[in-house]
Design a protein around this motif. Sequence first.
Motif, short mmCIF file in Angstrom:
data_model
loop_
_atom_site.label_atom_id
_atom_site.label_comp_id
_atom_site.label_asym_id
_atom_site.label_seq_id
_atom_site.Cartn_x
_atom_site.Cartn_y
_atom_site.Cartn_z
N PHE A 60 8.76 -2.91 -6.35
CA PHE A 60 8.84 -1.72 -5.25
C PHE A 60 10.09 -0.92 -5.30
CE2 PHE A 60 5.59 -4.33 -2.45
CZ PHE A 60 4.53 -4.15 -3.39
N GLY A 61 11.19 -1.34 -6.07
CA GLY A 61 12.46 -0.73 -5.96
C GLY A 61 13.63 -1.84 -5.91
N ARG A 62 14.65 -1.26 -6.51
CA ARG A 62 15.79 -2.07 -6.31
C ARG A 62 16.85 -1.37 -5.47
NH1 ARG A 62 20.11 0.25 -9.28
NH2 ARG A 62 19.33 1.46 -11.16
N PRO A 63 18.17 -1.99 -5.14
CA PRO A 63 19.13 -1.37 -4.62
C PRO A 63 19.94 -0.52 -5.33
CG PRO A 63 19.28 -3.59 -4.14
CD PRO A 63 18.24 -3.45 -5.06
N ALA A 64 20.56 0.55 -4.79
CA ALA A 64 21.15 1.73 -5.64
C ALA A 64 22.67 0.66 -6.13
CB ALA A 64 21.70 2.76 -4.88
N GLY A 73 0.83 -1.26 0.16
CA GLY A 73 -0.02 0.00 0.15
C GLY A 73 0.96 1.13 -0.02
N LYS A 74 2.15 1.18 0.24
CA LYS A 74 3.05 2.44 0.33
C LYS A 74 3.32 2.49 -1.06
CE LYS A 74 5.12 1.46 4.87
NZ LYS A 74 6.31 1.20 5.44
N HIS A 75 3.17 1.67 -2.04
CA HIS A 75 3.53 1.61 -3.44
C HIS A 75 2.33 1.63 -4.37
CE1 HIS A 75 7.71 1.10 -2.38
NE2 HIS A 75 7.31 0.48 -1.51
N PRO A 76 1.35 2.55 -4.09
CA PRO A 76 0.07 2.49 -4.81
C PRO A 76 0.12 2.29 -6.29
CG PRO A 76 0.42 4.81 -3.85
CD PRO A 76 1.59 3.88 -3.22
N ALA A 99 10.77 -9.23 3.95
CA ALA A 99 10.83 -7.97 3.40
C ALA A 99 9.74 -7.31 4.25
CB ALA A 99 10.73 -7.93 1.92
N SER A 100 8.22 -7.44 4.11
CA SER A 100 7.36 -7.01 4.59
C SER A 100 7.65 -6.69 6.13
CB SER A 100 6.10 -7.57 4.29
OG SER A 100 5.92 -7.83 2.86
N ALA A 101 7.73 -7.66 6.84
CA ALA A 101 8.13 -7.74 8.21
C ALA A 101 9.15 -6.92 8.64
CB ALA A 101 8.47 -8.99 8.87
N LEU A 102 10.48 -6.84 7.75
CA LEU A 102 11.52 -5.60 8.10
C LEU A 102 11.13 -4.38 7.62
CD1 LEU A 102 14.41 -8.06 6.90
CD2 LEU A 102 13.80 -7.59 9.31
N ASP A 103 10.34 -4.33 6.71
CA ASP A 103 9.71 -2.59 6.29
C ASP A 103 9.12 -2.05 7.29
OD1 ASP A 103 9.25 -1.00 4.02
OD2 ASP A 103 7.36 -1.28 5.03
N ARG A 104 8.41 -3.12 8.22
CA ARG A 104 7.70 -2.67 9.33
C ARG A 104 8.36 -2.47 10.53
NH1 ARG A 104 4.09 -2.20 13.37
NH2 ARG A 104 1.84 -1.72 12.87
N PRO A 163 17.36 0.06 3.96
CA PRO A 163 16.37 -0.19 3.30
C PRO A 163 16.35 -1.85 3.05
CG PRO A 163 17.31 1.63 2.36
CD PRO A 163 18.13 1.14 3.45
N VAL A 164 14.98 -2.27 2.78
CA VAL A 164 14.99 -3.86 2.52
C VAL A 164 14.32 -3.85 1.20
CG1 VAL A 164 12.68 -3.76 3.70
CG2 VAL A 164 14.06 -5.82 3.43
N TYR A 165 14.69 -4.86 0.47
CA TYR A 165 14.32 -5.20 -0.95
C TYR A 165 13.97 -6.81 -0.80
CZ TYR A 165 16.61 -0.60 -1.78
OH TYR A 165 16.74 0.72 -1.61
#
Length: 474
Positions: free
Chosen positions: A394-398, A18-21, A369-374, A383-385
């Motif tokens: 939702f994104g990748r590492p730089a 939901g953070k990435h609508p 990943a979702s648990a570590l995001d929270r 950041p977690v991926y």
Amino acid sequence: MSDRFGFFSDELYFIAAGKHPAWGYVDQPPLVPLLAQGIEHLTGGSLVALRTVPALGAGTGVVIAALAARELGGGRLAQLLAALVYGLAPFVLMTGHVLATGGLDINLATCTVFLLLRWIRVRDDRLLLWIGVVTAVEVQVKYVSVSFWVVFLICALFLGPRDILRRPRLWTGAAVVTLSALPGLVWQARHDWPQIEMTKVIAQEVRDAGAGGFGFIGAVLSICGFAGVVFFVYGMVRLLRSSAYRAYRSLAWSILGVALVYAISDGRAYYLAGYLVVPLAAAAVAFEGKAGRPLWKWLSVPVALLSLGLVPIMLPMYPASALNHSPDGLSKDTFGWPDMADTVAGVYRALPDGTRRNTVVVTDGYSQASALDRYGPARHLPPVYSGHRGYWYFGRPADSVTTVIYVGADKPYLDRYFDTVRKAGTVDNRLHVSNLNRGQVIWLCEGPRQPWSRLWQSFYHLTAVTPRGDTPSK
């Protein structure tokens, strides 16, 4: 009771998603992630508030079951029986206390088929518009309702009521559903239809569990419960054979037809659950007429006790210390997420300061990943991926990232992508509850072999577990 242990993995995933609508995701339409994130934002992360939604949905389904019995001519006893049997069915007990797409879909399907049942009796075309509205919401949760409507319209064409096909408001409702689904379908098309690939993955999981093909029958019966099996089978017989239910025969054949579709395509048993309210209600009406017979009295007590006995098994009505001795796998998988975050944080803090600046966390599964995001921000984690399913988007590492704390997988798999891989820890929880998360290895990976802008595509996977050591290391 709703917050006894912790978040279910999918609940954490919905909050993160939901953070990435978006108009769609790899594994579902957008409604549940947006709903979960909205509740998270408004309540400050209240698990009770999050689970109020499925609880209200399950309660609504119980009321609809009673109303369905009344539509079929049942009195108070039939309505009570239908409500009790529906409410004690495992598919209601399991989905009524966690926020999941399956639970909302079941309740919306129950509402849809009740409105259809009522339309067949009263022929009020306003109901067809409401059916369209409910189905439009349902396709924002799951797309499986399409199967039911295709089968029902075919059954109506051959068995009646044929006049439903000539009602303008039916097609107005269909237009509402189409408009509702269109943005999600555009998203799927722009991303090469990942939902189709996801369906294949689910089918393989169903086959691996022995619930595909003929196994689908057993899977459906298992989610009905003891009383539910009796009512479901007897209700289907009544709908198909009794002249009193001739007008509803197309509904019965639709349920069988959809069951056949899911059995052939290896769909999950709960996809059918919402439509079972019709045979359950039909059986309740029939049993109401037999209530005074000795055989009914003799059978009702043990069946009722067995059904009630499922409640403490299916719901978390016990302390955490009893989890290891419980068959409730769902509750086991709600336990231990903060412990995992603590372990990962310990690995991260042990790194030199200079290394930490270019370190991220990557997990093999979206659950971790979702648990570590929270739970990660409070522990100052980076950041977690994850490359798993929708999380990959939702994104990748730089490209500047040189060190990864990787949760899950194995060394031969990670050796393909990093110069050095070593074990840094193992996920556990304070009570050593055996669940899907416990025992995951935490790896420290350094020296990515390509820039992340190119490497990230290789981490994308839909299956619950990525391919492992059978592929040689690079």
